[in-house]
Scaffold this active site. Structure first.
Site, PDB file in Angstrom:
ATOM      1  N   GLU A 190       0.775  -1.018  -0.595  1.00  0.00           N
ATOM      2  CA  GLU A 190      -0.026   0.110   0.190  1.00  0.00           C
ATOM      3  C   GLU A 190       0.943   1.143  -0.354  1.00  0.00           C
ATOM      4  O   GLU A 190       1.410   1.288   0.670  1.00  0.00           O
ATOM      5  CB  GLU A 190      -0.356  -0.034   1.123  1.00  0.00           C
ATOM      6  CG  GLU A 190      -1.666   0.950   0.870  1.00  0.00           C
ATOM      7  CD  GLU A 190      -2.442   1.534   2.553  1.00  0.00           C
ATOM      8  OE1 GLU A 190      -3.503   2.596   2.122  1.00  0.00           O
ATOM      9  OE2 GLU A 190      -1.683   1.033   3.314  1.00  0.00           O
TER      10      GLU A 190
ATOM     11  N   GLU B 103       5.221   4.273   3.255  1.00  0.00           N
ATOM     12  CA  GLU B 103       4.698   6.138   4.670  1.00  0.00           C
ATOM     13  C   GLU B 103       6.149   6.495   4.193  1.00  0.00           C
ATOM     14  O   GLU B 103       6.566   6.634   4.322  1.00  0.00           O
ATOM     15  CB  GLU B 103       3.868   5.942   5.125  1.00  0.00           C
ATOM     16  CG  GLU B 103       3.343   7.409   5.865  1.00  0.00           C
ATOM     17  CD  GLU B 103       2.673   8.119   5.078  1.00  0.00           C
ATOM     18  OE1 GLU B 103       2.628   9.271   4.498  1.00  0.00           O
ATOM     19  OE2 GLU B 103       1.306   7.286   4.018  1.00  0.00           O
TER      20      GLU B 103
ATOM     21  N   ASN C 156       9.948   7.325   0.466  1.00  0.00           N
ATOM     22  CA  ASN C 156       9.412   7.633  -0.744  1.00  0.00           C
ATOM     23  C   ASN C 156       8.927   6.520  -2.406  1.00  0.00           C
ATOM     24  O   ASN C 156       9.880   5.825  -2.250  1.00  0.00           O
ATOM     25  CB  ASN C 156       9.985   8.785  -1.497  1.00  0.00           C
ATOM     26  CG  ASN C 156       9.027  10.355  -1.975  1.00  0.00           C
ATOM     27  OD1 ASN C 156       8.080   9.662  -2.864  1.00  0.00           O
ATOM     28  ND2 ASN C 156       9.179  11.068  -1.916  1.00  0.00           N
TER      29      ASN C 156
ATOM     30  N   ASP D 222      -2.604  12.018  -2.316  1.00  0.00           N
ATOM     31  CA  ASP D 222      -2.976  13.453  -2.418  1.00  0.00           C
ATOM     32  C   ASP D 222      -3.765  13.775  -3.977  1.00  0.00           C
ATOM     33  O   ASP D 222      -2.858  13.326  -4.925  1.00  0.00           O
ATOM     34  CB  ASP D 222      -2.038  13.799  -1.922  1.00  0.00           C
ATOM     35  CG  ASP D 222      -2.122  15.603  -2.386  1.00  0.00           C
ATOM     36  OD1 ASP D 222      -2.634  16.576  -2.802  1.00  0.00           O
ATOM     37  OD2 ASP D 222      -0.873  15.648  -0.954  1.00  0.00           O
TER      38      ASP D 222
ATOM     39  N   LYS E 227      -4.377  20.938  -8.554  1.00  0.00           N
ATOM     40  CA  LYS E 227      -3.828  21.763  -9.410  1.00  0.00           C
ATOM     41  C   LYS E 227      -2.755  21.299 -10.887  1.00  0.00           C
ATOM     42  O   LYS E 227      -2.040  20.668 -10.967  1.00  0.00           O
ATOM     43  CB  LYS E 227      -3.220  22.790  -9.057  1.00  0.00           C
ATOM     44  CG  LYS E 227      -3.356  23.872  -8.149  1.00  0.00           C
ATOM     45  CD  LYS E 227      -2.611  24.957  -7.112  1.00  0.00           C
ATOM     46  CE  LYS E 227      -2.686  25.581  -6.574  1.00  0.00           C
ATOM     47  NZ  LYS E 227      -2.153  26.164  -6.118  1.00  0.00           N
TER      48      LYS E 227
ATOM     49  N   ASP F 186     -12.361   9.221  -2.619  1.00  0.00           N
ATOM     50  CA  ASP F 186     -13.449  10.534  -2.655  1.00  0.00           C
ATOM     51  C   ASP F 186     -13.368  11.809  -3.667  1.00  0.00           C
ATOM     52  O   ASP F 186     -14.096  11.816  -3.860  1.00  0.00           O
ATOM     53  CB  ASP F 186     -13.355  10.746  -1.384  1.00  0.00           C
ATOM     54  CG  ASP F 186     -12.423  12.077  -0.698  1.00  0.00           C
ATOM     55  OD1 ASP F 186     -11.784  11.674  -1.486  1.00  0.00           O
ATOM     56  OD2 ASP F 186     -12.464  13.082  -0.754  1.00  0.00           O
TER      57      ASP F 186
ATOM     58  N   THR G  15     -10.700   2.794   4.996  1.00  0.00           N
ATOM     59  CA  THR G  15      -9.498   3.021   5.263  1.00  0.00           C
ATOM     60  C   THR G  15     -10.240   4.466   6.520  1.00  0.00           C
ATOM     61  O   THR G  15     -11.088   4.598   6.264  1.00  0.00           O
ATOM     62  CB  THR G  15      -8.256   4.533   4.362  1.00  0.00           C
ATOM     63  OG1 THR G  15      -9.704   5.382   4.394  1.00  0.00           O
ATOM     64  CG2 THR G  15      -7.930   3.147   3.703  1.00  0.00           C
TER      65      THR G  15
ATOM     66  N   TYR H  30      -9.511   7.729   6.769  1.00  0.00           N
ATOM     67  CA  TYR H  30     -10.195   8.259   5.588  1.00  0.00           C
ATOM     68  C   TYR H  30     -11.559   8.130   5.040  1.00  0.00           C
ATOM     69  O   TYR H  30     -12.770   9.298   4.265  1.00  0.00           O
ATOM     70  CB  TYR H  30      -8.964   9.210   4.208  1.00  0.00           C
ATOM     71  CG  TYR H  30      -8.266  10.006   4.777  1.00  0.00           C
ATOM     72  CD1 TYR H  30      -8.077  11.612   4.625  1.00  0.00           C
ATOM     73  CD2 TYR H  30      -6.527   9.827   4.999  1.00  0.00           C
ATOM     74  CE1 TYR H  30      -7.319  12.143   5.807  1.00  0.00           C
ATOM     75  CE2 TYR H  30      -5.701  10.724   5.005  1.00  0.00           C
ATOM     76  CZ  TYR H  30      -5.588  11.660   5.339  1.00  0.00           C
ATOM     77  OH  TYR H  30      -5.229  13.254   5.716  1.00  0.00           O
ATOM     78  N   GLU H  31     -11.661   7.086   4.641  1.00  0.00           N
ATOM     79  CA  GLU H  31     -12.677   6.214   4.096  1.00  0.00           C
ATOM     80  C   GLU H  31     -13.996   6.659   4.333  1.00  0.00           C
ATOM     81  O   GLU H  31     -14.995   7.358   5.009  1.00  0.00           O
ATOM     82  CB  GLU H  31     -12.748   5.552   3.431  1.00  0.00           C
ATOM     83  CG  GLU H  31     -14.004   4.176   2.759  1.00  0.00           C
ATOM     84  CD  GLU H  31     -13.087   3.143   2.616  1.00  0.00           C
ATOM     85  OE1 GLU H  31     -13.948   2.795   1.286  1.00  0.00           O
ATOM     86  OE2 GLU H  31     -12.193   3.048   2.268  1.00  0.00           O
TER      87      GLU H  31
END
Length: 214
Positions: free
Chosen positions: A44, A69, A96, A118, A122, A154, A191, A193-194
């Site tokens: 992941e 991460e 990274n 993320d 832009k 999302d 997750t 966030y989910e």
């Protein structure tokens, strides 16, 4: 995303080498040495606080998982989860994603998860999106032939961009959901966030895409 600095995080990560792989480049092509078996490996990218990868490892003991991460202040929370669960089929890496080919050889990885990455909204930042073609090339070079990416977000704009990116790269779209939580899909593991976004009524988008052997 604003992150609170945790100056102690580096020392804590280094204190648990049994969970956090400190020198992943030394295992390139030989990840069976880390896990002590030849089970498939799923990674992941952007594992955050580790809820998803931990629950996946608990649910699938026949698969090895690596949570990746870049932020020490975030992955240290995932480490706390792992310490509590003590799962033999889960490791963490504080690296990274652009450096993945330094740590994995072709075929080392069977599947990649991208969860709530993320969106970099832009246009001038599109190359930073984890579904941009340069990242797809990185994943292809560490995955088995016909390896897959499972992607959730999302963000409608990022999802639309990603579907185009996958298609233009020549990948096969095996599954697409425009509203995951109101679909027939079974076995979804959320997750942090989910759960947060869906509780506010945000639609969750999901896709499964496969590289095609060239």
């Amino acid at each position: 995303m604003r992150l609170r600095n945790k100056p102690w995080a580096k020392d804590r990560l280094e204190s648990y080498p049994q969970y956090v792989v400190a020198n992943p480049e030394s295992y390139k092509g030989n990840w069976n040495e880390v896990f002590g078996n030849d089970q498939p490996i799923h990674i992941e990218i952007g594992t955050g606080k580790g809820r998803f990868i931990t629950e996946m490892a608990k649910a699938n003991p026949h698969i090895n998982y690596i949570g990746i991460e870049v932020y020490k202040s975030v992955i240290v929370i995932a480490l706390d989860r792992l310490i509590e669960e003590d799962l033999p089929n889960l490791r963490l890496m504080n690296v990274n994603a652009v450096e993945l080919q330094n740590y994995f050889a072709k075929g080392d990885v069977d599947q990649v998860y991208l969860n709530f990455s993320d969106p970099w909204p832009k246009t001038r930042h599109e190359k930073r999106r984890l579904t941009y073609k340069t990242f797809l090339s990185i994943y292809e070079n560490i995955l088995v032939d016909n390896g897959e990416i499972h992607f959730k977000t999302d963000n409608q704009g990022l999802f639309e961009f990603s579907l185009r990116s996958f298609s233009e790269y020549g990948m096969l779209l095996k599954y697409v959901s425009l509203d995951l939580h109101n679909s027939s899909y079974e076995g979804n593991i959320m997750t942090e966030y989910e759960e947060k976004f869906s509780s506010k009524g945000f639609r969750i988008y999901r896709s499964e895409v496969q590289f095609q052997k060239k």
